[in-house]
Scaffold this motif. Structure first.
Motif, short mmCIF file in Angstrom:
data_model
loop_
_atom_site.label_atom_id
_atom_site.label_comp_id
_atom_site.label_asym_id
_atom_site.label_seq_id
_atom_site.Cartn_x
_atom_site.Cartn_y
_atom_site.Cartn_z
N ALA A 1 0.83 -1.21 0.00
CA ALA A 1 0.00 0.00 0.00
C ALA A 1 0.86 1.26 0.00
O ALA A 1 0.52 2.26 -0.64
N SER A 2 1.99 1.20 0.69
CA SER A 2 2.85 2.39 0.72
C SER A 2 3.47 2.66 -0.64
O SER A 2 3.70 3.81 -1.02
N LEU A 3 3.73 1.60 -1.41
CA LEU A 3 4.25 1.79 -2.77
C LEU A 3 3.19 2.44 -3.65
O LEU A 3 3.50 3.31 -4.48
N LEU A 4 1.94 2.02 -3.48
CA LEU A 4 0.85 2.66 -4.22
C LEU A 4 0.68 4.12 -3.81
O LEU A 4 0.49 5.00 -4.65
N ARG A 5 0.75 4.35 -2.50
CA ARG A 5 0.57 5.70 -1.99
C ARG A 5 1.61 6.66 -2.57
O ARG A 5 1.31 7.79 -2.94
N ARG A 6 2.87 6.20 -2.64
CA ARG A 6 3.93 7.02 -3.19
C ARG A 6 3.69 7.35 -4.66
O ARG A 6 4.17 8.37 -5.16
N ALA A 7 2.94 6.49 -5.35
CA ALA A 7 2.67 6.69 -6.78
C ALA A 7 1.37 7.46 -7.02
O ALA A 7 0.96 7.60 -8.19
N GLY A 8 0.71 7.92 -5.95
CA GLY A 8 -0.49 8.73 -6.11
C GLY A 8 -1.79 7.97 -6.07
O GLY A 8 -2.85 8.54 -6.37
N TYR A 9 -1.76 6.69 -5.70
CA TYR A 9 -2.98 5.90 -5.59
C TYR A 9 -3.58 6.03 -4.19
O TYR A 9 -2.96 6.62 -3.29
N HIS A 10 -4.77 5.46 -4.02
CA HIS A 10 -5.49 5.54 -2.74
C HIS A 10 -5.72 4.12 -2.22
O HIS A 10 -6.82 3.55 -2.37
N PRO A 11 -4.71 3.54 -1.57
CA PRO A 11 -4.85 2.16 -1.11
C PRO A 11 -5.64 2.03 0.18
O PRO A 11 -5.66 2.94 1.02
N VAL A 12 -6.28 0.88 0.33
CA VAL A 12 -6.94 0.49 1.56
C VAL A 12 -6.36 -0.87 1.94
O VAL A 12 -6.39 -1.80 1.14
N VAL A 13 -5.85 -0.98 3.15
CA VAL A 13 -5.10 -2.18 3.56
C VAL A 13 -5.99 -3.13 4.37
O VAL A 13 -6.59 -2.71 5.36
N LEU A 14 -6.03 -4.38 3.92
CA LEU A 14 -6.65 -5.42 4.74
C LEU A 14 -5.62 -5.85 5.77
O LEU A 14 -4.56 -6.39 5.43
N THR A 15 -5.89 -5.62 7.05
CA THR A 15 -4.94 -5.94 8.11
C THR A 15 -5.44 -7.12 8.94
O THR A 15 -6.65 -7.34 9.10
N GLY A 16 -4.50 -7.89 9.46
CA GLY A 16 -4.83 -8.99 10.35
C GLY A 16 -5.51 -10.16 9.69
O GLY A 16 -6.03 -11.05 10.38
N ALA A 17 -5.54 -10.19 8.38
CA ALA A 17 -6.18 -11.28 7.65
C ALA A 17 -5.65 -11.26 6.22
O ALA A 17 -4.82 -10.40 5.87
N GLY A 18 -6.14 -12.22 5.42
CA GLY A 18 -5.61 -12.30 4.06
C GLY A 18 -6.65 -12.77 3.07
O GLY A 18 -7.85 -12.80 3.36
N ALA A 19 -6.14 -13.20 1.93
CA ALA A 19 -7.01 -13.58 0.82
C ALA A 19 -7.93 -14.74 1.20
O ALA A 19 -9.07 -14.81 0.76
N GLU A 20 -7.43 -15.66 2.02
CA GLU A 20 -8.25 -16.82 2.39
C GLU A 20 -9.52 -16.39 3.10
O GLU A 20 -10.62 -16.89 2.83
N GLU A 21 -9.39 -15.44 4.03
CA GLU A 21 -10.56 -14.98 4.78
C GLU A 21 -11.51 -14.17 3.90
O GLU A 21 -12.74 -14.28 4.03
N VAL A 22 -10.95 -13.39 2.99
CA VAL A 22 -11.80 -12.58 2.12
C VAL A 22 -12.57 -13.46 1.14
O VAL A 22 -13.74 -13.22 0.85
N ALA A 23 -11.91 -14.50 0.65
CA ALA A 23 -12.53 -15.36 -0.35
C ALA A 23 -13.53 -16.34 0.26
O ALA A 23 -14.37 -16.90 -0.44
N ALA A 24 -13.44 -16.57 1.58
CA ALA A 24 -14.29 -17.57 2.24
C ALA A 24 -15.77 -17.20 2.14
O ALA A 24 -16.13 -16.03 2.15
#
Length: 440
Positions: free
Chosen positions: A417-440
């Motif tokens: 997300a910090s790399l996106l932020r430096r490039a002018g994007y607007h990231p939102v970070v999923l914290t404390g979990a990952g793709a498995e939880e999101v896809a479930a």
């Protein structure tokens, strides 16, 4: 015999100190040698030998300076041809001191010069230090020196593993590389073994045909961290001693006086970063793998400034960087009062699912290719975190709309997300979990 192991979790490596009858042998020490020498001093033993199994690809060795400080005999594989003074280890000659005998065994495969060391006490073989050759349920990677040599080294690794497997079953196996290391082909969750256990359980030893063995080792190439290309040459020519781990205290205003290529690395926990980060910073919260991510994502040897909490200890951060030969920390900023900062947007699993349910939502998956293949995240744009730094932001992402950044646990997502932020994007970070939880 007493055997001490010193694990460096972020690199997935182990250093060993073998003690017998007032003498000690140090095997594959990393650059921060004080921890090893202090252990030897606490036991009031003489460090007699320092052994290196190969020119390491993943860290700067401390072998040369450990030997210089103590007067120990430094032993390196003869084919390494390091430029500093050492005793060359050939194949099957005996290096003796009292009741201790060290027999080098040439085990090429991980690198061409790779050498393992069989240690016998009073004539009884007790331990083999296998470096990046035979590992626990695995073998050292043969592709780190480039694709042109990978298959030849894989063939050599086949012979080396079977050479070590011919040792007595009771001999202890003590590899340098293990779980968490990018130098190993797989991971078993254990760091030491015996020859007998490997004969019974290591699947690679069940492959008798050399070409099929090479196919197996090279079947699923893993990424090679960018800093690896500097480690071998550094270990060939030698590095300065470990630097001091204290760094100057800086104010935000001091950043304007530093070289333009200086990179700001925010090592605070994600919760602290969420309150606001310097817009130009890369956020890599302190952890076991901090040094590896800095070495992989940022230009090697670029001047660095750390951003830390007021009472946060920075010595470990400086140590991890120094293990990779990065001695460029200019100082640490602990007070962001009055500075222009950018808040870090974070969400939990429920928030991530809501984001993905919105029309025209964007998700960036920064996991490794093998992780994504095992569990795809439908609809996500895919780019492995280091590729995000090297190749840039995928063109499919719209900088005008929020981008949900996802990995396996949240750590790499926060960095990405910090790399996106430096490039002018607007990231939102999923914290404390990952793709498995999101896809479930």
């Amino acid at each position: 015999m007493e055997l001490m192991s010193f694990r460096t979790p972020g690199l997935g490596d182990q250093t060993y100190l073998l003690i017998h009858d007032g003498q000690a042998v140090l095997i594959d020490p990393q650059r921060d040698i004080d921890r090893f020498l202090a252990a030897a001093a606490a036991r009031d033993v003489e460090l007699r030998f320092v052994l290196e199994t190969h020119l390491h690809n993943d860290y700067v060795s401390g072998g040369e300076h450990a030997a210089r400080r103590t007067g120990a005999e430094l032993v390196l594989p003869a084919a390494a041809a390091a430029v500093y003074p050492h005793t060359p280890a050939f194949h099957h000659e005996e290096i003796k001191s009292g009741g201790l005998t060290i027999k080098p065994i040439h085990t090429p495969g991980h690198t061409p010069e790779h050498t393992s060391y069989l240690v016998s006490i009073e004539g009884e073989p007790v331990a083999v230090f296998s470096g990046g050759s035979l590992l626990v349920a695995a073998a050292g990677r043969p592709d780190l020196l480039g694709p042109a040599r990978a298959r030849t080294l894989a063939r050599l690794q086949h012979g080396s593993l079977h050479r070590l497997a011919a040792l007595p079953r009771q001999v202890g196996l003590y590899p340098t590389h293990g779980e968490g290391s990018f130098c190993t082909t797989t991971g078993a969750g254990r760091f030491t073994s015996t020859i007998g256990d490997e004969l019974d359980q290591n699947p690679l030893l069940a492959i008798g045909e050399m070409e099929r063995f090479a196919d197996q080792l090279l079947a699923a190439p893993q990424p090679i961290p960018a800093f690896y290309q500097y480690m071998g040459p550094t270990n060939l020519h030698g590095a300065p001693p470990m630097p001091a781990t204290t760094v100057p205290e800086l104010a935000v205003a001091d950043l304007a006086d530093l070289p333009a290529e200086t990179r700001v690395v925010d090592i605070r926990p994600v919760a602290a970063q969420a309150t606001g980060v310097l817009p130009e910073s890369v956020t890599i919260s302190m952890g076991d793998d901090f040094g590896s991510w800095v070495g992989w994502l940022l230009p090697y040897q670029a001047p660095l400034v750390l951003v830390a909490e007021p009472e946060q200890d920075t010595a470990e951060a400086v140590t991890q960087l120094a293990q990779l030969g990065i001695d460029t920390v200019q100082g640490v900023v602990r007070d962001l009062t009055g500075a222009t900062t950018t808040p870090v947007a974070t969400v939990d699993v429920a928030g991530a699912r809501r984001h993905r349910a919105e029309p025209d939502s964007q998700t960036l998956d920064v996991r490794m290719p093998a992780e994504r293949a095992q569990l795809p995240l439908p609809g996500a744009v895919e780019r492995f975190l280091p590729d995000l730094a090297e190749a840039g932001i995928p063109k499919q992402l719209d900088p005008a709309r929020p981008v949900l950044v996802v990995c396996g646990s949240g750590r790499r997502a926060a960095i990405g997300a910090s790399l996106l932020r430096r490039a002018g994007y607007h990231p939102v970070v999923l914290t404390g979990a990952g793709a498995e939880e999101v896809a479930a």
